[in-house]
Scaffold this motif. Structure first.
Motif, PDB file in Angstrom:
ATOM      1  N   ASP A   1       0.964  -1.163  -0.107  1.00 52.10           N
ATOM      2  CA  ASP A   1       0.099  -0.064  -0.240  1.00 52.10           C
ATOM      3  C   ASP A   1       1.211   1.349   0.519  1.00 52.10           C
ATOM      4  OD1 ASP A   1       0.805  -0.040   2.730  1.00 52.10           O
ATOM      5  OD2 ASP A   1      -1.223  -0.320   3.570  1.00 52.10           O
ATOM      6  N   GLY A   2       2.022   0.797  -0.549  1.00 57.38           N
ATOM      7  CA  GLY A   2       2.632   2.399  -0.435  1.00 57.38           C
ATOM      8  C   GLY A   2       2.841   3.254  -1.266  1.00 57.38           C
ATOM      9  N   GLY A   3       1.749   3.368  -2.885  1.00 67.27           N
ATOM     10  CA  GLY A   3       1.593   4.347  -3.373  1.00 67.27           C
ATOM     11  C   GLY A   3       1.987   4.755  -4.407  1.00 67.27           C
ATOM     12  N   GLY A   4       2.767   2.977  -4.781  1.00 60.43           N
ATOM     13  CA  GLY A   4       4.006   3.898  -5.787  1.00 60.43           C
ATOM     14  C   GLY A   4       5.206   4.666  -5.496  1.00 60.43           C
ATOM     15  N   LYS A   5       5.504   4.580  -3.897  1.00 59.56           N
ATOM     16  CA  LYS A   5       6.485   4.870  -4.297  1.00 59.56           C
ATOM     17  C   LYS A   5       7.530   3.683  -3.286  1.00 59.56           C
ATOM     18  CE  LYS A   5       4.512   9.406  -1.900  1.00 59.56           C
ATOM     19  NZ  LYS A   5       4.404  10.020  -0.924  1.00 59.56           N
ATOM     20  N   VAL A   6       7.093   2.423  -3.136  1.00 58.98           N
ATOM     21  CA  VAL A   6       7.449   1.196  -2.909  1.00 58.98           C
ATOM     22  C   VAL A   6       7.574   0.323  -3.944  1.00 58.98           C
ATOM     23  CG1 VAL A   6       7.668  -0.709  -1.032  1.00 58.98           C
ATOM     24  CG2 VAL A   6       7.018   1.794  -0.516  1.00 58.98           C
ATOM     25  N   PHE A   7       9.120  -0.543  -3.937  1.00 59.28           N
ATOM     26  CA  PHE A   7       8.843  -1.675  -4.831  1.00 59.28           C
ATOM     27  C   PHE A   7       9.190  -3.238  -3.998  1.00 59.28           C
ATOM     28  CE2 PHE A   7      11.498  -4.348  -7.335  1.00 59.28           C
ATOM     29  CZ  PHE A   7      10.395  -4.455  -8.806  1.00 59.28           C
ATOM     30  N   SER A   8       8.259  -4.249  -4.045  1.00 58.55           N
ATOM     31  CA  SER A   8       8.530  -4.793  -3.383  1.00 58.55           C
ATOM     32  C   SER A   8       8.495  -6.584  -3.596  1.00 58.55           C
ATOM     33  CB  SER A   8       7.221  -5.322  -2.070  1.00 58.55           C
ATOM     34  OG  SER A   8       6.355  -5.009  -2.330  1.00 58.55           O
ATOM     35  N   PHE A   9       9.419  -7.835  -3.449  1.00 58.18           N
ATOM     36  CA  PHE A   9       8.595  -8.697  -3.972  1.00 58.18           C
ATOM     37  C   PHE A   9      10.015  -9.751  -2.992  1.00 58.18           C
ATOM     38  CE2 PHE A   9      13.315  -6.579  -5.376  1.00 58.18           C
ATOM     39  CZ  PHE A   9      13.671  -7.535  -4.641  1.00 58.18           C
ATOM     40  N   VAL A  10       9.318 -11.308  -3.338  1.00 58.66           N
ATOM     41  CA  VAL A  10       9.799 -12.116  -2.906  1.00 58.66           C
ATOM     42  C   VAL A  10      10.693 -12.731  -4.000  1.00 58.66           C
ATOM     43  CG1 VAL A  10       9.224 -14.865  -1.506  1.00 58.66           C
ATOM     44  CG2 VAL A  10       7.914 -12.472  -1.057  1.00 58.66           C
ATOM     45  N   ARG A  11      11.812 -13.261  -4.154  1.00 58.62           N
ATOM     46  CA  ARG A  11      12.908 -14.337  -5.068  1.00 58.62           C
ATOM     47  C   ARG A  11      12.244 -15.468  -3.793  1.00 58.62           C
ATOM     48  NH1 ARG A  11      17.428 -12.232  -8.593  1.00 58.62           N
ATOM     49  NH2 ARG A  11      17.063 -14.613  -9.526  1.00 58.62           N
ATOM     50  N   GLN A  12      12.159 -17.136  -4.279  1.00 59.33           N
ATOM     51  CA  GLN A  12      12.517 -18.226  -2.999  1.00 59.33           C
ATOM     52  C   GLN A  12      12.593 -19.563  -4.354  1.00 59.33           C
ATOM     53  OE1 GLN A  12       9.204 -19.156  -0.495  1.00 59.33           O
ATOM     54  NE2 GLN A  12       7.331 -18.951  -2.377  1.00 59.33           N
TER      55      GLN A  12
END
Length: 456
Positions: free
Chosen positions: A386-397
């Protein structure tokens, strides 16, 4: 098999056509995963050496003395900028551009001798590192003897004269004509000679897309017949990966990060890059991730100029996202100057926090199978926030290893939560070493241009 042979013989004797073998459906899917990479590229990190500026001496011998330091840093594939003699006719600057090649079998005396270069390659191999040469196939120096002995191997302008690459100011070179079979054979033979006789482990192909792809594909087959090689294309197009190149430039990634750093775009710019990479490129394609290289540093600005406060985020994402990372010589010393391209301008080496930071990032990649290069590593899976276009998040597993990464790509303080459940679990923070529990109630308060990298 015996029945088929008997049927074919009888058909021949009786003058009857043998039944046609079953044909493969032309629409059946083919293996489009890309070239088969050498095993030693699994978790490799690239390091580019500008020999002229790498040491105060600017020689192969002086560079060889630095190999133990590079080994300790953790890099694996050493990319040497062109090592050949430089043209004098229409030369730029005092020393000229290394991309103006006068002799494809020679060594620039500015850097030393062929024996010095062989010693460098052997010493790198003894430390478990590989060496690739920068190769300039698209053009040569004006005074390369080929222009006299084989003038038909060159393109001509409307006047009938040799011409430089159109639309660029590369006035110190003239373009080859790759419709000439003799030129193709000469270029391939020269590159195979460097692999056989000098022991290099592959090539970085300058302006690779300006040379026909079928040349590179045949060359790759011939080089791999000598030994497994690594090929890096200075190009940004997917088809080079199917049968010719292991890696290509992540220009669009670099440009997206630069726009974000300048406040001209939000994280949607990264969505575009990663979406195309996953949907349209071969699964085994390695995209070279970098925050600097010789071109960016010399002509566009240092990584400090380009990325400013966003630099650490760009550095971290280049290592924990998909792609093969590059370090340009001097970055580990926090080099803050644009290195001269046509003159001597040695790097001012010093201890700098970025050196230790790069060492830690490399160690993280090697210790985390999910972060290995394609196709061995894991895909990035975006985690909604819910960072509004400011936050980039991901998982690698994969293989019991997991990384959860969150980047605040803005100059604002943000508090962010995540809707998905894939990232839930217990982790260790990359920077603090603290144990972190992440669940549906977790929210991160993040400062401007900050990141959280969590692993398990």
């Amino acid at each position: 098999m015996l029945r088929a042979l008997i049927a074919a013989v009888l058909a021949l004797l009786l003058g009857v056509a043998a039944p046609a073998a079953a044909e493969t459906d032309p629409y059946a899917p083919r293996d489009m995963s890309g070239v088969r990479h050498p095993d030693w590229a699994r978790d490799a990190v690239l390091y580019q050496i500008n020999t002229r500026q790498f040491t105060p001496e600017g020689t192969f011998r002086a560079a060889e003395a630095q190999l133990p330091r590079l080994k300790a840093l953790g890099v694996d594939i050493l990319w040497l900028m062109p090592v050949h003699p430089i043209g004098e006719l229409n030369r730029k600057g005092t020393l000229g551009s290394p991309y103006s090649v006068r002799d494809y079998y020679g060594v620039n005396p500015e850097f030393g001798t062929l024996a010095d270069l062989k010693s460098f390659v052997d010493a790198a191999h003894a430390l478990g590192m590989r060496v690739i040469l920068d190769w300039v196939a698209n053009h040569s120096a004006w005074d390369n003897p080929l222009a006299t002995t084989h003038p038909h191997w060159y393109e001509r302008d409307w006047r009938g004269n040799f011409r430089s690459t159109p639309w660029w100011d590369w006035t110190d070179i003239i373009d080859f004509d790759f419709s000439q079979t003799g030129l193709r054979r000469y270029m391939a033979d020269a590159m195979m000679w460097w692999v056989r006789e000098v022991g290099v482990d592959g090539f970085r192909a300058d302006v690779a897309g300006y040379v026909p792809l079928d040349f590179w594909e045949q060359l790759r087959r011939d080089l791999d017949a000598i030994k497994p090689v690594f090929m890096l294309a200075e190009f940004g197009q997917r088809d080079v990966h199917y049968a010719a190149f292991d890696a290509s430039y992540g220009w669009d990634w670099y440009n997206a990060m630069a726009r974000i750093a300048k406040g001209e775009a939000d994280v949607g710019a990264l969505f575009g890059f990663y979406s195309e990479h996953e949907s349209a490129w071969p699964a085994g394609a390695m995209r070279m991730m970098y925050v600097s290289n010789h071109d960016q540093n010399a002509w566009h600005g240092t990584e400090f100029e380009v990325f400013g406060d966003a630099l650490r985020n760009a550095m971290v994402l280049s290592f924990v996202g998909e792609g093969i990372p590059l370090i340009y010589n001097g970055q580990e010393a926090g080099n803050e100057k644009r290195l001269e391209f046509f003159e001597r301008d040695p790097i001012a080496w010093r201890d700098h926090p970025n050196g230790e930071f790069y060492r830690r990032l490399i160690a993280l990649r090697k210790a985390t199978p999910a972060l290995h290069n394609a196709p061995w590593g894991a895909r990035m899976i975006g985690i909604d926030n819910d960072g509004g276009g400011k936050v980039f998040s991901f998982v690698r597993q994969q293989e019991g290893s997991r990384l959860f990464a969150v980047f605040n790509m803005s100059a604002d303080v943000v508090e962010v939560g995540f809707e998905e459940g894939l990232h839930h679990g217990d982790y260790r923070d990359f920077d603090s070493g603290e144990e972190v529990r992440v669940d549906g109630a977790t929210r991160f308060r993040m400062g401007p241009w900050s990141y959280r990298v969590l692993t398990r």
